[in-house]
Design a protein around this motif. Structure first.
Motif, PDB file in Angstrom:
ATOM      1  N   LEU A 178       0.839  -1.205   0.000  1.00 22.00           N
ATOM      2  CA  LEU A 178       0.000   0.000   0.000  1.00 22.00           C
ATOM      3  C   LEU A 178       0.876   1.257   0.000  1.00 22.00           C
ATOM      4  O   LEU A 178       0.666   2.180  -0.792  1.00 22.00           O
ATOM      5  N   ALA A 179       1.876   1.285   0.854  1.00 18.18           N
ATOM      6  CA  ALA A 179       2.781   2.432   0.943  1.00 18.18           C
ATOM      7  C   ALA A 179       3.572   2.608  -0.354  1.00 18.18           C
ATOM      8  O   ALA A 179       3.790   3.739  -0.803  1.00 18.18           O
ATOM      9  N   GLU A 180       3.959   1.514  -0.966  1.00 23.05           N
ATOM     10  CA  GLU A 180       4.699   1.599  -2.228  1.00 23.05           C
ATOM     11  C   GLU A 180       3.853   2.248  -3.313  1.00 23.05           C
ATOM     12  O   GLU A 180       4.346   3.075  -4.085  1.00 23.05           O
ATOM     13  N   VAL A 219      -7.295  10.752  -8.963  1.00 30.39           N
ATOM     14  CA  VAL A 219      -7.037  11.152  -7.585  1.00 30.39           C
ATOM     15  C   VAL A 219      -7.767  10.237  -6.600  1.00 30.39           C
ATOM     16  O   VAL A 219      -7.331  10.062  -5.469  1.00 30.39           O
ATOM     17  N   PHE A 220      -8.843   9.613  -7.037  1.00 32.89           N
ATOM     18  CA  PHE A 220      -9.616   8.767  -6.135  1.00 32.89           C
ATOM     19  C   PHE A 220      -8.855   7.523  -5.710  1.00 32.89           C
ATOM     20  O   PHE A 220      -8.985   7.074  -4.569  1.00 32.89           O
ATOM     21  N   GLY A 221      -8.043   6.966  -6.582  1.00 32.44           N
ATOM     22  CA  GLY A 221      -7.224   5.809  -6.207  1.00 32.44           C
ATOM     23  C   GLY A 221      -6.252   6.165  -5.109  1.00 32.44           C
ATOM     24  O   GLY A 221      -6.068   5.419  -4.143  1.00 32.44           O
ATOM     25  N   CYS A 222      -5.645   7.328  -5.230  1.00 27.60           N
ATOM     26  CA  CYS A 222      -4.707   7.801  -4.217  1.00 27.60           C
ATOM     27  C   CYS A 222      -5.428   8.034  -2.885  1.00 27.60           C
ATOM     28  O   CYS A 222      -4.940   7.644  -1.827  1.00 27.60           O
ATOM     29  N   LEU A 223      -6.584   8.666  -2.953  1.00 28.85           N
ATOM     30  CA  LEU A 223      -7.353   8.922  -1.724  1.00 28.85           C
ATOM     31  C   LEU A 223      -7.772   7.631  -1.039  1.00 28.85           C
ATOM     32  O   LEU A 223      -7.729   7.523   0.188  1.00 28.85           O
ATOM     33  N   GLU A 224      -8.165   6.640  -1.818  1.00 27.50           N
ATOM     34  CA  GLU A 224      -8.556   5.346  -1.240  1.00 27.50           C
ATOM     35  C   GLU A 224      -7.388   4.726  -0.491  1.00 27.50           C
ATOM     36  O   GLU A 224      -7.542   4.250   0.635  1.00 27.50           O
ATOM     37  N   ASP A 225      -6.220   4.712  -1.123  1.00 34.13           N
ATOM     38  CA  ASP A 225      -5.047   4.138  -0.470  1.00 34.13           C
ATOM     39  C   ASP A 225      -4.641   4.949   0.757  1.00 34.13           C
ATOM     40  O   ASP A 225      -4.286   4.394   1.793  1.00 34.13           O
ATOM     41  N   TRP A 226      -4.694   6.287   0.659  1.00 36.28           N
ATOM     42  CA  TRP A 226      -4.330   7.131   1.789  1.00 36.28           C
ATOM     43  C   TRP A 226      -5.263   6.871   2.974  1.00 36.28           C
ATOM     44  O   TRP A 226      -4.817   6.731   4.107  1.00 36.28           O
ATOM     45  N   HIS A 227      -6.566   6.787   2.701  1.00 36.47           N
ATOM     46  CA  HIS A 227      -7.529   6.543   3.777  1.00 36.47           C
ATOM     47  C   HIS A 227      -7.344   5.156   4.383  1.00 36.47           C
ATOM     48  O   HIS A 227      -7.491   4.978   5.599  1.00 36.47           O
ATOM     49  N   ALA A 228      -7.012   4.177   3.556  1.00 32.00           N
ATOM     50  CA  ALA A 228      -6.757   2.831   4.076  1.00 32.00           C
ATOM     51  C   ALA A 228      -5.539   2.844   5.001  1.00 32.00           C
ATOM     52  O   ALA A 228      -5.576   2.280   6.093  1.00 32.00           O
ATOM     53  N   LEU A 229      -4.458   3.506   4.574  1.00 34.10           N
ATOM     54  CA  LEU A 229      -3.261   3.577   5.410  1.00 34.10           C
ATOM     55  C   LEU A 229      -3.545   4.331   6.706  1.00 34.10           C
ATOM     56  O   LEU A 229      -3.090   3.933   7.783  1.00 34.10           O
ATOM     57  N   LYS A 230      -4.330   5.387   6.618  1.00 34.83           N
ATOM     58  CA  LYS A 230      -4.704   6.157   7.806  1.00 34.83           C
ATOM     59  C   LYS A 230      -5.489   5.278   8.792  1.00 34.83           C
ATOM     60  O   LYS A 230      -5.229   5.293   9.996  1.00 34.83           O
ATOM     61  N   ALA A 231      -6.439   4.514   8.283  1.00 37.40           N
ATOM     62  CA  ALA A 231      -7.230   3.632   9.149  1.00 37.40           C
ATOM     63  C   ALA A 231      -6.350   2.561   9.791  1.00 37.40           C
ATOM     64  O   ALA A 231      -6.495   2.266  10.985  1.00 37.40           O
ATOM     65  N   ILE A 232      -5.431   2.010   9.033  1.00 34.78           N
ATOM     66  CA  ILE A 232      -4.525   1.000   9.580  1.00 34.78           C
ATOM     67  C   ILE A 232      -3.646   1.616  10.662  1.00 34.78           C
ATOM     68  O   ILE A 232      -3.312   0.961  11.645  1.00 34.78           O
ATOM     69  N   SER A 233      -3.308   2.893  10.512  1.00 32.22           N
ATOM     70  CA  SER A 233      -2.459   3.549  11.514  1.00 32.22           C
ATOM     71  C   SER A 233      -3.126   3.591  12.884  1.00 32.22           C
ATOM     72  O   SER A 233      -2.447   3.643  13.900  1.00 32.22           O
ATOM     73  N   PHE A 234      -4.452   3.571  12.921  1.00 30.72           N
ATOM     74  CA  PHE A 234      -5.170   3.536  14.196  1.00 30.72           C
ATOM     75  C   PHE A 234      -5.293   2.117  14.723  1.00 30.72           C
ATOM     76  O   PHE A 234      -5.301   1.897  15.930  1.00 30.72           O
TER      77      PHE A 234
END
Length: 75
Positions: free
Chosen positions: A28-30, A40-55
Motif C-alpha cells: 500500500l505504501a509503495e 485522484v480517487f485511487g490515491c485517496l482510497e489508499d491514503w484513507h486505508a493507510l490512515k485507518a490502519i495507523s489507528f
C-alpha cells in the motif's frame, strides 16, 4: 488502476478489525510512494486505508508515517 489488497472499506469497517501483514502495508505504501494513479480517487482510497490502519496497527505504519503527514498551507 491496480487491484488493491487493502481497501478503505476493509480498513474502516465496523466489524472486528482485520489484521494486516507487513507485506500488505508495504505494498500500500509503495503505491502511495510511486503516485502513478490514473485518478485522484485511487490515491485517496489508499491514503484513507493507510490512515485507518495507523489507528488499528500503528506499529505497521511507523515506517510510512511521512505519507500521512499533512502539509500546512502557509498562505
Amino acid at each position: 488502476m491496480t487491484s488493491h489488497s487493502i481497501s478503505p472499506s476493509q480498513a474502516e469497517s465496523s466489524a472486528p478489525p482485520r489484521r494486516y501483514t507487513e507485506a500488505e502495508v508495504a505494498e500500500l505504501a509503495e503505491r502511495l510512494e510511486r503516485d502513478e494513479y490514473t485518478s485522484v480517487f485511487g490515491c485517496l482510497e489508499d491514503w484513507h486505508a493507510l490512515k485507518a490502519i495507523s489507528f488499528q496497527q500503528p506499529e505497521l505504519v511507523v515506517p510510512y508515517v511521512h505519507l500521512l503527514e499533512l502539509e500546512v498551507d502557509e498562505d
